[in-house]
Design a protein around this motif. Sequence first.
Motif, PDB file in Angstrom:
ATOM      1  N   GLY A 144      46.616  22.765  -5.987  1.00 56.83           N
ATOM      2  CA  GLY A 144      45.218  22.312  -6.312  1.00 56.83           C
ATOM      3  C   GLY A 144      44.736  22.777  -7.638  1.00 56.83           C
ATOM      4  N   SER A 145      43.452  23.643  -7.297  1.00 57.33           N
ATOM      5  CA  SER A 145      42.571  24.151  -8.617  1.00 57.33           C
ATOM      6  C   SER A 145      42.443  23.044  -9.686  1.00 57.33           C
ATOM      7  CB  SER A 145      43.398  25.168  -9.246  1.00 57.33           C
ATOM      8  OG  SER A 145      42.821  25.858 -10.195  1.00 57.33           O
ATOM      9  N   ILE A 146      41.961  21.949  -9.155  1.00 59.50           N
ATOM     10  CA  ILE A 146      41.461  20.590  -9.783  1.00 59.50           C
ATOM     11  C   ILE A 146      40.353  21.001 -10.584  1.00 59.50           C
ATOM     12  CG2 ILE A 146      41.098  18.296 -10.015  1.00 59.50           C
ATOM     13  CD1 ILE A 146      42.819  18.198  -7.183  1.00 59.50           C
ATOM     14  N   GLY A 147      40.486  21.279 -11.872  1.00 58.96           N
ATOM     15  CA  GLY A 147      39.348  21.502 -12.801  1.00 58.96           C
ATOM     16  C   GLY A 147      39.715  21.669 -14.194  1.00 58.96           C
ATOM     17  N   VAL A 148      38.808  22.221 -15.214  1.00 58.62           N
ATOM     18  CA  VAL A 148      38.827  22.295 -16.494  1.00 58.62           C
ATOM     19  C   VAL A 148      38.351  23.636 -16.844  1.00 58.62           C
ATOM     20  CG1 VAL A 148      38.829  21.506 -18.801  1.00 58.62           C
ATOM     21  CG2 VAL A 148      38.809  19.905 -16.901  1.00 58.62           C
ATOM     22  N   ILE A 149      39.030  24.493 -17.701  1.00 57.25           N
ATOM     23  CA  ILE A 149      38.218  25.618 -18.074  1.00 57.25           C
ATOM     24  C   ILE A 149      38.280  25.833 -19.547  1.00 57.25           C
ATOM     25  CG2 ILE A 149      40.027  27.177 -17.799  1.00 57.25           C
ATOM     26  CD1 ILE A 149      38.352  29.309 -16.656  1.00 57.25           C
ATOM     27  N   MET A 150      37.181  26.309 -20.097  1.00 56.47           N
ATOM     28  CA  MET A 150      37.052  26.617 -21.626  1.00 56.47           C
ATOM     29  C   MET A 150      36.259  28.140 -21.719  1.00 56.47           C
ATOM     30  SD  MET A 150      35.300  25.116 -25.051  1.00 56.47           S
ATOM     31  CE  MET A 150      36.597  23.901 -25.424  1.00 56.47           C
ATOM     32  N   GLU A 151      36.886  29.125 -22.360  1.00 56.74           N
ATOM     33  CA  GLU A 151      36.220  30.266 -22.620  1.00 56.74           C
ATOM     34  C   GLU A 151      35.971  30.653 -23.801  1.00 56.74           C
ATOM     35  OE1 GLU A 151      37.826  33.491 -20.302  1.00 56.74           O
ATOM     36  OE2 GLU A 151      37.287  32.624 -18.409  1.00 56.74           O
ATOM     37  N   SER A 152      34.831  31.569 -24.184  1.00 55.06           N
ATOM     38  CA  SER A 152      34.747  32.174 -25.623  1.00 55.06           C
ATOM     39  C   SER A 152      34.048  33.382 -25.276  1.00 55.06           C
ATOM     40  CB  SER A 152      33.889  31.029 -26.364  1.00 55.06           C
ATOM     41  OG  SER A 152      33.841  31.732 -27.639  1.00 55.06           O
ATOM     42  N   PHE A 153      33.904  34.374 -26.411  1.00 50.88           N
ATOM     43  CA  PHE A 153      33.329  35.523 -26.235  1.00 50.88           C
ATOM     44  C   PHE A 153      32.390  35.690 -27.127  1.00 50.88           C
ATOM     45  CE2 PHE A 153      37.608  35.845 -25.312  1.00 50.88           C
ATOM     46  CZ  PHE A 153      37.812  36.444 -23.982  1.00 50.88           C
ATOM     47  N   ASP A 186      30.618  25.433 -36.812  1.00 54.80           N
ATOM     48  CA  ASP A 186      31.103  26.641 -36.159  1.00 54.80           C
ATOM     49  C   ASP A 186      30.752  27.019 -34.683  1.00 54.80           C
ATOM     50  OD1 ASP A 186      28.272  26.849 -36.496  1.00 54.80           O
ATOM     51  OD2 ASP A 186      28.325  29.046 -36.753  1.00 54.80           O
ATOM     52  N   LEU A 187      31.041  25.955 -34.046  1.00 51.67           N
ATOM     53  CA  LEU A 187      30.855  25.588 -32.476  1.00 51.67           C
ATOM     54  C   LEU A 187      31.548  26.872 -31.806  1.00 51.67           C
ATOM     55  CD1 LEU A 187      29.444  23.648 -30.491  1.00 51.67           C
ATOM     56  CD2 LEU A 187      31.837  22.727 -30.052  1.00 51.67           C
ATOM     57  N   LEU A 188      31.147  27.600 -30.893  1.00 49.95           N
ATOM     58  CA  LEU A 188      31.689  28.812 -30.177  1.00 49.95           C
ATOM     59  C   LEU A 188      31.970  29.974 -30.902  1.00 49.95           C
ATOM     60  CD1 LEU A 188      34.324  27.084 -27.603  1.00 49.95           C
ATOM     61  CD2 LEU A 188      31.999  27.516 -27.153  1.00 49.95           C
ATOM     62  N   ASN A 189      30.819  30.087 -32.062  1.00 49.75           N
ATOM     63  CA  ASN A 189      31.044  31.084 -32.610  1.00 49.75           C
ATOM     64  C   ASN A 189      30.611  32.516 -32.161  1.00 49.75           C
ATOM     65  OD1 ASN A 189      30.480  33.133 -34.910  1.00 49.75           O
ATOM     66  ND2 ASN A 189      29.740  31.812 -36.335  1.00 49.75           N
ATOM     67  N   PRO A 190      31.377  33.417 -31.985  1.00 48.59           N
ATOM     68  CA  PRO A 190      31.170  34.523 -31.120  1.00 48.59           C
ATOM     69  C   PRO A 190      30.104  35.401 -31.589  1.00 48.59           C
ATOM     70  CG  PRO A 190      33.194  35.002 -32.169  1.00 48.59           C
ATOM     71  CD  PRO A 190      32.723  33.536 -32.521  1.00 48.59           C
ATOM     72  N   THR A 191      29.723  35.202 -32.691  1.00 47.27           N
ATOM     73  CA  THR A 191      28.632  36.075 -33.412  1.00 47.27           C
ATOM     74  C   THR A 191      27.036  35.803 -33.423  1.00 47.27           C
ATOM     75  OG1 THR A 191      28.769  35.094 -35.577  1.00 47.27           O
ATOM     76  CG2 THR A 191      30.329  36.726 -35.394  1.00 47.27           C
ATOM     77  N   VAL A 217      29.540  20.916 -25.357  1.00 48.37           N
ATOM     78  CA  VAL A 217      30.838  21.628 -24.914  1.00 48.37           C
ATOM     79  C   VAL A 217      31.004  21.297 -23.361  1.00 48.37           C
ATOM     80  CG1 VAL A 217      31.947  23.632 -24.270  1.00 48.37           C
ATOM     81  CG2 VAL A 217      30.963  23.476 -26.377  1.00 48.37           C
ATOM     82  N   GLN A 218      29.819  20.981 -22.794  1.00 47.21           N
ATOM     83  CA  GLN A 218      29.878  20.463 -21.304  1.00 47.21           C
ATOM     84  C   GLN A 218      30.187  19.250 -21.176  1.00 47.21           C
ATOM     85  OE1 GLN A 218      29.499  22.736 -18.641  1.00 47.21           O
ATOM     86  NE2 GLN A 218      30.556  20.922 -17.728  1.00 47.21           N
ATOM     87  N   GLY A 219      29.930  18.480 -22.263  1.00 47.78           N
ATOM     88  CA  GLY A 219      30.560  16.868 -22.425  1.00 47.78           C
ATOM     89  C   GLY A 219      31.761  16.951 -22.501  1.00 47.78           C
ATOM     90  N   LEU A 220      32.626  17.736 -23.284  1.00 49.84           N
ATOM     91  CA  LEU A 220      33.922  17.814 -23.449  1.00 49.84           C
ATOM     92  C   LEU A 220      34.549  18.330 -21.994  1.00 49.84           C
ATOM     93  CD1 LEU A 220      34.332  19.570 -26.956  1.00 49.84           C
ATOM     94  CD2 LEU A 220      34.652  17.252 -26.443  1.00 49.84           C
ATOM     95  N   ILE A 221      34.093  19.025 -21.513  1.00 46.60           N
ATOM     96  CA  ILE A 221      34.654  19.564 -20.179  1.00 46.60           C
ATOM     97  C   ILE A 221      34.490  18.297 -19.358  1.00 46.60           C
ATOM     98  CG2 ILE A 221      34.345  21.215 -18.172  1.00 46.60           C
ATOM     99  CD1 ILE A 221      35.136  22.534 -20.567  1.00 46.60           C
ATOM    100  N   ILE A 226      45.569  32.687 -22.627  1.00 45.25           N
ATOM    101  CA  ILE A 226      44.733  31.357 -23.225  1.00 45.25           C
ATOM    102  C   ILE A 226      44.219  31.698 -24.423  1.00 45.25           C
ATOM    103  CG2 ILE A 226      44.842  30.289 -20.991  1.00 45.25           C
ATOM    104  CD1 ILE A 226      41.995  30.991 -20.890  1.00 45.25           C
ATOM    105  N   SER A 227      43.791  30.715 -25.330  1.00 41.00           N
ATOM    106  CA  SER A 227      43.111  31.029 -26.452  1.00 41.00           C
ATOM    107  C   SER A 227      41.634  30.749 -26.637  1.00 41.00           C
ATOM    108  CB  SER A 227      43.735  30.251 -27.581  1.00 41.00           C
ATOM    109  OG  SER A 227      45.120  30.527 -27.808  1.00 41.00           O
TER     110      SER A 227
END
Length: 330
Positions: free
Chosen positions: A160-169, A192-197, A208-212, A314-315
């Motif tokens: 199972g675990s049907i879903g999508v995940i994306m992470e950033s810092f 510079d989408l997801l720029n951690p600074t 991003v939520q649209g991509l997910i 994961i990256s």
Amino acid sequence: MNKKGGCFSVFLILILCFSLLLNLIFLSILQTKKAPSAPLALEEEFVGGDFAMKDVKIALIHLRGLISQDEGGTFTQNAVEDMKVQLKAAREDKKVKGIIIAINSPGGEVNASDVIYHEIRLTRNVKPVVIYMESMAASGGYYSAVGGTYLMANDLTITGSIGVIMESFLVKDLMEKVGIKALTFKSGKMKDLLNPTREMTPEEQAFVQGLIDETYNKFVSIVAKERHMDINKLKNNLADGRIFMGQDALKNGLIDGLGYFEDAFNKCKELSKVPSARLIRYVPPFKFSNLFRLFSKEMIPNIKLSPQPFQWPISSGHLYYLYPQAFGLN
């Protein structure tokens, strides 16, 4: 005279060894040059079943670990190409009557999972493909699995675990504490989408939520089509990222049966309409270049200096069909 004869013998041995080394290098270069133009020939190894059935075979293919095109392969440069090469060999071999794919994976990259699913589905149109889920076939592992003809798991399998995940810092607050400022020059507001600074803007979060959501909808639609389920039932219940053990997966229609590997082998013979078969797996052909690689690995110590005790698999900023709890980090 004895001294001269001994020195001459040593000299001859050195010359012969040097000549042998040169020949091995030459053969290795020739094999490397021929590889791109010639199809990869896979050798077979007997695993089980009836050894005498040389003309009736079941091919066993493993899908293990993180599903990623960055993961090294045994037959090719990466693990995804490995699956494609093995499935193609099994498809085109008329003596192979059916295929078992043993999956033990928490998932992985979105595109890599989709490629493997496509190859499995392509293969099942030619001959039966039984999916046997070992300890885990979650997220991208399950995505890949639904391409099979028949899905079997063990009672204790996690799937199972049907879903999508994306992470950033976000390191903005830390940078302010140590007095570091980031300067970013970009051609567009989303560059510079997801720029951690810096903090994300509401527009970026929506993007991003649209991509997910788009990637998730593809996952759910494939499961709904392959498992003959109502897509709304999936979204509202089964496909919220939760995991299932074998019994629950069967009860909810995510798999077709429960059993051990020998049961999967028997099911594959049944679907292939053969009473007995030789079970084989593919192994890479011998190459002189592999011999040199083996020597280099043994002779050169592998020393890594890293301040991190564990490398996150994961990256940041990549889309994954992944069950991250499998790594004990969430």
